[in-house]
Each structure stands twice: as C-alpha cells, then as structure tokens.
Design a protein around this motif. Structure first.
Motif, PDB file in Angstrom:
ATOM      1  N   GLU A   1       0.843  -1.204   0.000  1.00 46.83           N
ATOM      2  CA  GLU A   1       0.000   0.000   0.000  1.00 46.83           C
ATOM      3  C   GLU A   1       0.878   1.254   0.000  1.00 46.83           C
ATOM      4  O   GLU A   1       0.565   2.254  -0.650  1.00 46.83           O
ATOM      5  CB  GLU A   1      -0.917   0.014   1.235  1.00 46.83           C
ATOM      6  CG  GLU A   1      -2.082  -0.941   1.121  1.00 46.83           C
ATOM      7  CD  GLU A   1      -2.958  -0.919   2.372  1.00 46.83           C
ATOM      8  OE1 GLU A   1      -3.058   0.133   3.046  1.00 46.83           O
ATOM      9  OE2 GLU A   1      -3.531  -1.966   2.702  1.00 46.83           O
TER      10      GLU A   1
ATOM     11  N   LEU B   1       2.253   1.846  -3.501  1.00 48.84           N
ATOM     12  CA  LEU B   1       1.225   2.429  -4.375  1.00 48.84           C
ATOM     13  C   LEU B   1       0.961   3.891  -4.024  1.00 48.84           C
ATOM     14  O   LEU B   1       0.770   4.729  -4.910  1.00 48.84           O
ATOM     15  CB  LEU B   1      -0.072   1.623  -4.266  1.00 48.84           C
ATOM     16  CG  LEU B   1      -0.081   0.276  -4.978  1.00 48.84           C
ATOM     17  CD1 LEU B   1      -1.403  -0.442  -4.718  1.00 48.84           C
ATOM     18  CD2 LEU B   1       0.128   0.454  -6.487  1.00 48.84           C
TER      19      LEU B   1
ATOM     20  N   ARG C   1       1.202   6.981  -6.587  1.00 53.12           N
ATOM     21  CA  ARG C   1       0.085   7.936  -6.762  1.00 53.12           C
ATOM     22  C   ARG C   1       0.581   9.361  -6.551  1.00 53.12           C
ATOM     23  O   ARG C   1       0.195  10.277  -7.263  1.00 53.12           O
ATOM     24  CB  ARG C   1      -1.018   7.677  -5.742  1.00 53.12           C
ATOM     25  CG  ARG C   1      -1.899   6.517  -6.075  1.00 53.12           C
ATOM     26  CD  ARG C   1      -3.129   6.492  -5.164  1.00 53.12           C
ATOM     27  NE  ARG C   1      -3.830   5.244  -5.351  1.00 53.12           N
ATOM     28  CZ  ARG C   1      -3.765   4.222  -4.506  1.00 53.12           C
ATOM     29  NH1 ARG C   1      -3.080   4.325  -3.368  1.00 53.12           N
ATOM     30  NH2 ARG C   1      -4.388   3.100  -4.771  1.00 53.12           N
TER      31      ARG C   1
ATOM     32  N   MET D   1      -1.252   1.448 -14.789  1.00 50.00           N
ATOM     33  CA  MET D   1      -0.312   0.399 -14.429  1.00 50.00           C
ATOM     34  C   MET D   1      -0.587  -0.741 -15.407  1.00 50.00           C
ATOM     35  O   MET D   1      -1.598  -1.432 -15.311  1.00 50.00           O
ATOM     36  CB  MET D   1      -0.574  -0.062 -12.993  1.00 50.00           C
ATOM     37  CG  MET D   1       0.241  -1.271 -12.584  1.00 50.00           C
ATOM     38  SD  MET D   1      -0.556  -2.161 -11.224  1.00 50.00           S
ATOM     39  CE  MET D   1      -0.269  -1.053  -9.881  1.00 50.00           C
TER      40      MET D   1
ATOM     41  N   LEU E   1       0.373  -6.565  -3.509  1.00 48.91           N
ATOM     42  CA  LEU E   1      -0.038  -5.433  -4.358  1.00 48.91           C
ATOM     43  C   LEU E   1      -1.490  -5.613  -4.815  1.00 48.91           C
ATOM     44  O   LEU E   1      -2.258  -4.644  -4.864  1.00 48.91           O
ATOM     45  CB  LEU E   1       0.871  -5.321  -5.585  1.00 48.91           C
ATOM     46  CG  LEU E   1       2.210  -4.608  -5.363  1.00 48.91           C
ATOM     47  CD1 LEU E   1       3.101  -4.787  -6.589  1.00 48.91           C
ATOM     48  CD2 LEU E   1       2.011  -3.116  -5.084  1.00 48.91           C
TER      49      LEU E   1
ATOM     50  N   MET F   1      -4.383  -3.056  -4.031  1.00 48.22           N
ATOM     51  CA  MET F   1      -5.197  -2.378  -5.059  1.00 48.22           C
ATOM     52  C   MET F   1      -6.676  -2.606  -4.805  1.00 48.22           C
ATOM     53  O   MET F   1      -7.491  -1.702  -4.971  1.00 48.22           O
ATOM     54  CB  MET F   1      -4.801  -2.864  -6.457  1.00 48.22           C
ATOM     55  CG  MET F   1      -3.501  -2.233  -6.940  1.00 48.22           C
ATOM     56  SD  MET F   1      -3.128  -2.629  -8.658  1.00 48.22           S
ATOM     57  CE  MET F   1      -2.524  -4.286  -8.536  1.00 48.22           C
TER      58      MET F   1
END
Ligand SMILES: Cc1ncc(C[n+]2csc(CCOP(=O)(O)OP(=O)(O)O)c2C)c(N)n1
Length: 582
Positions: free
Chosen positions: A15, A18, A22, A30, A41, A45
C-alpha cells in the motif's frame, strides 16, 4: 536530503508503494502482468483503489513487451511516464525487448517487478512456492541494467518516498529513459502504519541542457556563410513543440531539411522539405547541420561528402556515449537539447539578419531552388504511386498512400511496417501524428504502442501499421485482448507480404549476385502460408477483413475506420501485398 511532507495511512509495504506512485501525480496506468510475487499489491489495489479518475488504473496485459510498448505509446502522446508491473525474473525477461526500445527512444517509464522472495520462513511473504527457489536470480536488475537509466531493489519501506521520487526524477531528466525497481515480497507484505510521500512540486527533474554561447555563435556563423547548407534530423519531433523552432530556423536562412522519419520532425508539405534521402543532398552540402540524429548518413564514410564540408551535430550527447561503436565525424559537436537550444540559435540568427549581415539575395535564390526541388520530389513520388496503384497483389506504396488519404486531423499512426516505408509516402504535417518503430528496432512494439497512444489521446483515431512479421512479434492475442477488455478502439493494418522482407533485402544487399538472389530462395525469411490474421482479431471481438483488390482499399479503410470511430470497436485489415519471394 529532502523531507517527505505528507503522511498517508497504510497497512502494508505494498500500500505504501502504491501511495508513493500515486503521489507522483503523473501515473494514470499500471500496465500489469502479475504473478505470485504480487499478492500484497493485488490486495492493496483491491483495498485502496478509488473511483478518482486520477487514480492509477490497472490494465491487464498478457505479454510484458506489449505492456512496455503501451507505456511507450502513452508517453509519446502525453510526455508522462507510466508504470509497468511485471513478475520477477520471467516478467523482467519478457519486458526486455520493450525496454531496449524505450531506452533507444529515451522514453521514461517505471518498470516495476516483484523480487522473488529471499527468506525461507523467517519473514511474512518469504518463499512459499516451488518456483520461488528456481526464479531467484543473483541480481535481478542485471537483466535490464544495460538498458535502464537506473535500477534499484527496495531494501526497506522506510525510504520509499526517496526511492520512488528519485526514480521519477532520473527517468524524466534528459536524456530520459526507463528505470527499474524490484520489490521483494517480504517488504511488500510487511505490516506498516503509514508512509510519508513527497508533494508533486518536490519532484522537479534536472533542467535541460542549452548549448554554450560560443558553439551557438559558430553554428550561426557557418549556417549564414553556407552556400549549400542542409539540415538533417531524425527525432527532434519527439518534443512536438520543437518542430516550430526547426521550421523557424529553416525559414530564417532558407535551409533545406531532410528527415529520417522516426517522428514528425518537419512538415512534409513545407517548401523547404526535401524528403528522406539524406545522402542524396548531403553529398553536395558545404555545411551539414545534424539535429537529434543518431546515425547521420550511411555508409559512415566521410569520403562520400564534399571536401571541406563543415559538420555541426546538435544532440544532448553528441558523442552518443551509450552506443559502443560510433565513428561519425563532427567539426562542431554541440551538447544541447534541441527544444531549448534552437530558440537561442534562432534568436542569434535573427539579430544578425536585423543587423544586415546576412545576404538576402542568396537566401531568396536558395529558397526558390529548394522549392523547385520540393515540387519535383512530390511529382516524382506521385508518379511512382501512380505506376503501382493497380498492381495485384497490392503494392505497399499504394497501401501507404490509401492510409495517408484516410487520415484526418486527429489520426495518429504507430508505424511498424518496416520495409514498406509508409512514412516516406504519406503527408505528415502535424507534429505527433506518426511514431515510427523505436530506434533500436526491437519488433513487436506497434500494437501495444497504438493502445497506449489511444489511452493517452482518447480523441485520436489510432492506426497501427504493421508488417505481417511485426504483427506476429506484437503478441497480437494479448493486444487484441486488452483492446477488447477495456474498449480501446484502434485500427490495425497488416502489410501482409508473407515474408521478412528486411531479411531478404539484407541478404540481397550483401550478395547481389549470390545463390539466394539468383534462385529467389532466401531460407529463413518465408512467412507463408500466412495465417488468417482476421480470425485472431475476431476472436477478441474486432471487426476484421481481408483486402486483395487495390481498388477496394479506400473503401475497406473507410469502413474499418467507421467501426473504430463510431462503434468504438477495434478493427483489423489484412492487406495481401506483393510477396518479395514469389
Ligand atoms: C524482436 C526482433 N526479432 C527480429 C528482428 C529482425 N528483423 C528486422 S526486420 C524483420 C522483418 C520484419 O518483417 P515484417 O514485419 O513482415 O516486415 P517486412 O520486412 O516484410 O517489410 C526482422 C525479422 C527484429 N528487428 N526484432
């Protein structure tokens, strides 16, 4: 050391990673080909994905080279680097062809791979499946290291902000290029409470290089004094805004321009445009100005140029350090990015013109002469198309002409038609309307690139022009699948000559009177019997048709483009062309 300045609540390393991606603000997609390394992952997501259209959207791509090509195409039209997610060692290996292409074209992207787990039960996320032992490499980054600007294996979740922002800044600083990050599963699975991300304004890439004043003055002086100058460029147009600076320079001094069409560098209808045959004009030039051109002329001997010719070569790295062997001479190698250097050069030249130090009559005469040559070139091209337009099987030149005629103001072409020379035939006046096979020529780029272009330019009509060989290299099932799944409409046109004509030409060129040429038997180049490519596309919901009649091409293209534009459905035309082996 810069300090990260926003805290984001997370529960795992995945997290956190990611959240960092972002925070870059530019990553919309992606392009993902997942594996057993990606469990954390995938979970992240599922948990953290938002409805925010600015969030990163996963796109499933069942081949890694195609996924990299999608990020490549997207960058070509947006100048924004995207993320490609691949599975440990095998995914990295499959992505390599696309990375070689991206490196050669200075296309930044984030190739992100899981790192095969290292621990054997000591940590959460460690080795748990058979392949975790046999997919482990001593140094995973080594697989891509020669072709990425930077690679890094995450070693802790504590410095993710520094690593990810560094990846961005390196990828986006000139010369731009792909970067590689590998994420050990143990770190992705690690429990965390928060991660601190940088604000996007802390992500400035390093500034671009502008050439030094002394070089600019000398270049201006040589160009002004030249009797028979020539500009040659190959990839200036990757920065579409640089095209107008080149046009301005050409017009200021009535400088003829030839281009190798990797990108649209100069409008082909401009009266100072002389086509793509560099050596035809370079032979007689007294000043040659190469701008963003890696291979200035072929063969690479100076003897084929005029005695005393002065050569200026402007590039971010005019010694082409990344190419192992490169021996082209330059009297004035100028280090600089064309998009920031040409405006400075133009300003210098304008000042000299204003000061009355430039012979106007000479420029007028040259302008007239070049315009006449330009017109003659167009007449010659039209005549050669006219001569082949009724040939059956279809001549690739006629197909190219019909594609050119079918283009509108929004059309963008990803061109991987190899020996068919599409770009030499069609009129290209809009910067960014055509992207050719990347400089390294690792085939299999075209379909993925077309999909990436359409994602980056949703209002464009996108055409992938493919040799039948290039089409098969492009992982067509994977690309048609992705286009269907996400409703990404584009048209594929296959120049189907049932051969690897480039290989045929190369053999014939080296042995013009050899056995292969005399017997028309070129082993290892024959792609017949040709598959029904229509069926491959139809299997993924595409409209598809075969075209064998030259007179039917225009209608077939119009119909296929209508499907693409109105039904928002992908389409394919399998155009049966002249077979060089027949
Ligand atoms: C991945 C990869 N494999 C092999 C090659 C060598 N190669 C260069 S051009 C070419 C032929 C391409 O065939 P096609 O797309 O049908 O175009 P044509 O040459 O017939 O115009 C090949 C095999 C390459 N460039 N990239």
């Amino acid at each position: 050391m810069t300090t990260p300045n926003t805290t984001v609540a997370v529960s795992t390393g995945a997290e956190a990673f990611l959240a960092q991606m972002r925070a870059l603000g530019s990553v919309r997609f992606m392009f993902a080909n997942t594996g057993t390394d990606h469990g954390p992952l995938i979970e992240a997501m599922a948990k953290t994905a938002t409805e925010d259209p600015r969030d990163i959207r996963p796109i499933v791509v069942p081949h890694e080279q195609a996924a990299v090509s999608m990020a490549h195409g997207y960058y070509n039209v947006t100048q924004q680097p995207q993320m490609v997610l691949v599975h440990t060692l095998p995914g990295t290996a499959n992505a390599l062809g696309g990375i070689i292409n991206a490196a050669s074209a200075n296309v930044p992207l984030f190739l992100v791979a899981g790192r095969t787990p290292i621990t054997e039960g000591e940590l959460r996320g460690g080795k748990s499946q058979n392949i975790h032992w046999r997919q482990e490499s001593r140094d995973q980054g080594n697989v891509v290291r020669e072709f990425v600007k930077w690679d890094y294996e995450i070693r802790t979740n504590q410095n993710l902000a520094a690593v990810v922002s560094r990846a961005y800044k390196i990828a986006m600083s000139e010369p731009r290029g792909p970067v590689y990050m590998s994420l050990p599963r143990e770190w992705l699975a690690e429990a965390l409470e928060s991660t601190q991300v940088f604000a996007p304004d802390a992500l400035s890439p390093a500034s671009k290089t502008q050439a030094d004043q002394a070089s600019l003055e000398k270049a201006a002086e040589w160009l002004i004094a030249a009797e028979n100058p020539l500009i040659v460029t190959k990839y200036l147009g990757r920065n579409p805004e640089a095209v107008r600076y080149l046009v301005e320079l050409a017009e200021l001094l009535a400088l003829p321009v030839v281009q190798q069409l990797s990108y649209v560098n100069f409008p082909t209808d401009h009266p100072l445009y002389l086509g793509t045959q560099t050596i035809k004009y370079a032979r007689n030039a007294d000043v040659l100005f190469f701008i963003d051109t890696d291979v200035p002329w072929e063969p690479p001997s100076r003897n084929i140029l005029r005695d005393g010719v002065k050569i200026i070569h402007l590039e971010r790295d005019p010694l082409f350090t990344a190419i192992p062997g490169w021996g082209f001479p330059a009297d004035l190698p100028v280090t600089g990015c064309s998009d920031v250097t040409l405006p400075a050069l133009n300003a210098l030249i304008r000042n000299r013109i204003a000061a009355g130090t430039v012979a106007k009559a000479k420029l007028d005469e040259r302008r007239k002469k070049t315009e006449a040559e330009h017109q003659a070139m167009i007449r010659e091209l039209d005549a050669s198309i006219e001569a082949v337009k009724q040939q059956k099987p279809i001549n690739p030149m006629w197909l190219s002409k019909c594609i050119g005629d079918a283009m509108d103001d929004t059309t963008i072409i990803a061109n991987e038609s190899v020996t068919s020379k599409l770009a030499d035939v069609i009129r290209l006046n809009r910067p960014g309307s055509m992207f050719n096979t990347p400089l390294a020529g690792h085939l299999g780029w075209g379909l993925g690139a077309a999909i990436g272009i359409k994602l980056g330019a949703p209002d464009a009509t996108v055409i992938a022009a493919e040799g039948d060989g290039a089409y098969m290299f492009s992982a067509p099932t994977a690309c048609h699948f992705t286009a269907q799944k996400y409703r990404i409409p584009f048209l594929t046109v296959v120049y189907n000559n049932q051969a690897w004509n480039a290989s045929v030409n190369a053999a014939r060129g080296l042995f013009p009177d050899g056995v292969a040429a005399r017997t028309r038997n070129f082993p290892g180049t024959d792609l017949s019997p040709s598959p029904n490519f229509e069926l491959t596309a139809q299997a993924c919901g595409a409209y598809a048709a075969r075209v064998e009649e030259p007179a039917e091409l225009a209608d077939a293209l119009a119909k296929a483009l209508k499907v693409v534009r109105e039904e928002k459905r992908q389409a394919l035309l399998n155009v049966i062309c002249k077979n060089p082996l027949a």
